[in-house]
Motif scaffolding. Structure first.
Motif, PDB file in Angstrom:
ATOM      1  N   GLN A 197       0.805  -1.574  -0.311  1.00 24.99           N
ATOM      2  CA  GLN A 197      -0.161   0.029   0.484  1.00 24.99           C
ATOM      3  C   GLN A 197       1.122   1.166  -0.284  1.00 24.99           C
ATOM      4  OE1 GLN A 197      -3.267   0.145  -0.147  1.00 24.99           O
ATOM      5  NE2 GLN A 197      -3.742  -2.183  -0.065  1.00 24.99           N
ATOM      6  N   ASN A 198       2.429   1.409   0.373  1.00 22.41           N
ATOM      7  CA  ASN A 198       2.825   2.372   0.572  1.00 22.41           C
ATOM      8  C   ASN A 198       3.464   2.577  -0.636  1.00 22.41           C
ATOM      9  OD1 ASN A 198       2.459   2.605   3.487  1.00 22.41           O
ATOM     10  ND2 ASN A 198       4.554   1.028   3.424  1.00 22.41           N
ATOM     11  N   SER A 199       3.529   1.402  -2.233  1.00 25.67           N
ATOM     12  CA  SER A 199       4.333   2.291  -3.479  1.00 25.67           C
ATOM     13  C   SER A 199       2.952   3.268  -4.004  1.00 25.67           C
ATOM     14  CB  SER A 199       4.019   1.144  -4.185  1.00 25.67           C
ATOM     15  OG  SER A 199       2.885   0.363  -3.934  1.00 25.67           O
ATOM     16  N   ALA A 200       3.800   4.470  -4.846  1.00 28.22           N
ATOM     17  CA  ALA A 200       2.972   4.861  -5.168  1.00 28.22           C
ATOM     18  C   ALA A 200       2.010   4.160  -6.941  1.00 28.22           C
ATOM     19  CB  ALA A 200       4.086   6.133  -5.580  1.00 28.22           C
ATOM     20  N   ALA A 201       0.858   4.697  -6.259  1.00 30.57           N
ATOM     21  CA  ALA A 201       0.047   4.447  -7.581  1.00 30.57           C
ATOM     22  C   ALA A 201       0.672   5.263  -9.057  1.00 30.57           C
ATOM     23  CB  ALA A 201      -1.919   5.379  -7.075  1.00 30.57           C
ATOM     24  N   THR A 202       0.826   4.217 -10.081  1.00 31.16           N
ATOM     25  CA  THR A 202       0.787   4.019 -10.677  1.00 31.16           C
ATOM     26  C   THR A 202      -0.616   4.914 -11.585  1.00 31.16           C
ATOM     27  OG1 THR A 202       1.727   1.659 -11.180  1.00 31.16           O
ATOM     28  CG2 THR A 202       0.717   2.619 -13.267  1.00 31.16           C
ATOM     29  N   ASP A 203       0.161   5.778 -12.352  1.00 30.86           N
ATOM     30  CA  ASP A 203      -0.627   6.912 -13.806  1.00 30.86           C
ATOM     31  C   ASP A 203      -0.625   6.805 -14.862  1.00 30.86           C
ATOM     32  OD1 ASP A 203      -1.785   9.421 -13.880  1.00 30.86           O
ATOM     33  OD2 ASP A 203       0.123  10.487 -13.889  1.00 30.86           O
ATOM     34  N   TYR A 204      -1.972   6.484 -14.827  1.00 31.06           N
ATOM     35  CA  TYR A 204      -2.009   5.954 -15.819  1.00 31.06           C
ATOM     36  C   TYR A 204      -2.394   6.476 -17.067  1.00 31.06           C
ATOM     37  CZ  TYR A 204      -1.925   0.725 -14.758  1.00 31.06           C
ATOM     38  OH  TYR A 204      -2.037  -0.041 -13.085  1.00 31.06           O
ATOM     39  N   ILE A 205      -2.940   6.595 -18.184  1.00 31.36           N
ATOM     40  CA  ILE A 205      -2.804   7.875 -19.090  1.00 31.36           C
ATOM     41  C   ILE A 205      -4.244   6.640 -19.667  1.00 31.36           C
ATOM     42  CG2 ILE A 205      -2.766   8.618 -22.306  1.00 31.36           C
ATOM     43  CD1 ILE A 205       0.437   8.924 -21.060  1.00 31.36           C
ATOM     44  N   TYR A 206      -5.408   7.354 -19.476  1.00 30.55           N
ATOM     45  CA  TYR A 206      -6.925   6.735 -20.297  1.00 30.55           C
ATOM     46  C   TYR A 206      -7.168   7.166 -21.990  1.00 30.55           C
ATOM     47  CZ  TYR A 206      -7.902   5.820 -15.509  1.00 30.55           C
ATOM     48  OH  TYR A 206      -6.469   4.908 -14.292  1.00 30.55           O
ATOM     49  N   GLU A 207      -6.952   5.592 -22.858  1.00 30.27           N
ATOM     50  CA  GLU A 207      -7.608   6.081 -23.839  1.00 30.27           C
ATOM     51  C   GLU A 207      -8.417   5.154 -24.684  1.00 30.27           C
ATOM     52  OE1 GLU A 207      -8.670   8.103 -27.043  1.00 30.27           O
ATOM     53  OE2 GLU A 207      -7.632   8.789 -25.424  1.00 30.27           O
ATOM     54  N   PRO A 208      -9.530   5.473 -24.214  1.00 26.38           N
ATOM     55  CA  PRO A 208     -11.099   6.147 -24.326  1.00 26.38           C
ATOM     56  C   PRO A 208     -10.583   6.840 -23.147  1.00 26.38           C
ATOM     57  CG  PRO A 208     -11.944   4.889 -24.515  1.00 26.38           C
ATOM     58  CD  PRO A 208     -10.907   4.468 -24.121  1.00 26.38           C
ATOM     59  N   GLU A 209     -11.832   7.368 -22.473  1.00 28.08           N
ATOM     60  CA  GLU A 209     -12.241   8.159 -21.206  1.00 28.08           C
ATOM     61  C   GLU A 209     -12.153   7.078 -20.241  1.00 28.08           C
ATOM     62  OE1 GLU A 209     -12.849  11.265 -20.527  1.00 28.08           O
ATOM     63  OE2 GLU A 209     -12.120  11.812 -22.177  1.00 28.08           O
ATOM     64  N   LYS A 210     -11.609   7.579 -18.796  1.00 24.90           N
ATOM     65  CA  LYS A 210     -11.626   6.489 -17.798  1.00 24.90           C
ATOM     66  C   LYS A 210     -12.989   5.903 -17.821  1.00 24.90           C
ATOM     67  CE  LYS A 210     -10.484   6.821 -12.895  1.00 24.90           C
ATOM     68  NZ  LYS A 210     -10.557   7.114 -12.058  1.00 24.90           N
ATOM     69  N   ALA A 211     -14.242   6.512 -17.741  1.00 27.80           N
ATOM     70  CA  ALA A 211     -14.926   5.618 -17.083  1.00 27.80           C
ATOM     71  C   ALA A 211     -15.688   4.837 -18.219  1.00 27.80           C
ATOM     72  CB  ALA A 211     -15.758   6.419 -16.807  1.00 27.80           C
ATOM     73  N   ASP A 212     -15.567   4.503 -19.101  1.00 23.48           N
ATOM     74  CA  ASP A 212     -15.517   4.082 -20.882  1.00 23.48           C
ATOM     75  C   ASP A 212     -14.737   2.777 -20.369  1.00 23.48           C
ATOM     76  OD1 ASP A 212     -17.437   5.769 -21.110  1.00 23.48           O
ATOM     77  OD2 ASP A 212     -15.938   6.634 -22.455  1.00 23.48           O
ATOM     78  N   LEU A 213     -13.507   3.185 -19.930  1.00 22.84           N
ATOM     79  CA  LEU A 213     -12.348   1.685 -19.881  1.00 22.84           C
ATOM     80  C   LEU A 213     -13.085   1.412 -18.754  1.00 22.84           C
ATOM     81  CD1 LEU A 213      -9.555   0.744 -21.232  1.00 22.84           C
ATOM     82  CD2 LEU A 213      -8.323   2.523 -20.234  1.00 22.84           C
TER      83      LEU A 213
END
Length: 287
Positions: A197-213
């Motif tokens: 839990q201490n590790s930094a969250a991975t920063d994802y680039i979403y394509e298409p929109e995050k909600a749809d994905l």
């Protein structure tokens, strides 16, 4: 002579058994190769998809996080995966014992436990005990197809969404090699967060929109987890059966060797007795 006849029958019987177990070993070895290739190819994909799902777990909100929502646990479903056939050593009994142990642990916490049997041997075992049977999905192992597993996974997700079960666990044999399988209890739902839990969250680039994905990715990942467990169990079954038949063939060969030795000793004793009778008769006539 009756003893010799009995030994001959036993030798023939053991020889027939040895031929059967040897043939079953070869069949299992052929099936194992295909099943092993399937799980080894699926495992990296399933593991990475699960890792992504867990990393996204902390960012899920609203309906997107329905599969990660934790609530008071009252109803638990255990999905026990066994085979439809026997002659595979302790493969089935290990899963049945682990499922029963897990059920008793959950009951001790005041939870109601239901068991979904994926495999005939699990159903035959638990229907004799005082457990709630949620269903019997033995047909999945008749011919493993993703479409069948997908339907099973969709039903599990629907039961969790609707609040029928607060936790769902998969219990199956994890494949390592032909001789080693690990009985495993894996929490399926709700989705667990990453262990670190201490590790930094991975920063994802979403394509298409995050909600749809996420709407597509989360159910896809959950279906793949069930499919991986089914493939693991299938490969483990063939490995366990091949090992069991190999040992049975070796045991039959050793028993055949012992019986032949006993037969030769009995035959030698019988011939010796006949010679003694002839010599004694000849001596009596000459006397």
């Amino acid at each position: 002579m009756a003893n010799l006849k009995e030994l001959r029958k036993r030798i023939q019987s053991v020889s027939s058994t040895m031929q059967i177990t040897s043939a079953m070993k070869m069949v299992s070895a052929a099936k194992l190769k295909k099943a092993q290739d399937s799980i080894l190819q699926m495992r990296p994909y399933a593991s990475k998809l699960k890792e992504i799902l867990q990393n996204l777990n902390s960012t899920l909100e609203g309906n997107d996080g329905i599969y990660a929502s934790k609530k008071e646990v009252k109803n638990v479903l255990l999905v026990a995966m066994t085979s439809n056939r026997g002659l595979c050593g302790a493969f089935n009994s290990n899963i049945n014992k682990l499922a029963r142990k897990t059920a008793e642990e959950q009951k001790s916490l005041g939870r109601h436990v239901s068991i979904l049997c994926v495999g005939k041997k699990a159903y035959d075992y638990f229907k004799k005990l005082e457990y709630t049977i949620a269903g019997n999905e033995s047909h999945i192992f008749d011919q493993i197809q993703y479409s069948k597993v997908e339907t099973l996974a969709e039903n599990l997700m629907a039961d969790f969404r609707n609040g029928k079960y607060d936790e769902i666990h998969l219990i199956y044999n994890q494949f390592k090699n032909a001789a080693v399988q690990y009985p495993t209890v894996e929490q399926y739902l709700p989705v667990q967060k990453p262990e670190n839990q201490n590790s930094a969250a991975t920063d994802y680039i979403y394509e298409p929109e995050k909600a749809d994905l996420l709407q597509l990715l989360i159910p896809k990942s959950l279906k793949i987890q069930v499919y991986k467990a089914v493939l693991d169990s299938n490969a483990s079954e063939h490995g366990a059966r091949m090992t069991a038949m190999h040992k049975a063939t070796d045991n039959a060969r050793e028993l055949q060797r012992v019986l032949k030795l006993d037969y030769n000793k009995a035959r030698q004793a019988s011939i010796t007795n006949e010679i003694l009778e002839i010599v004694s008769g000849a001596a009596a006539l000459n006397g």
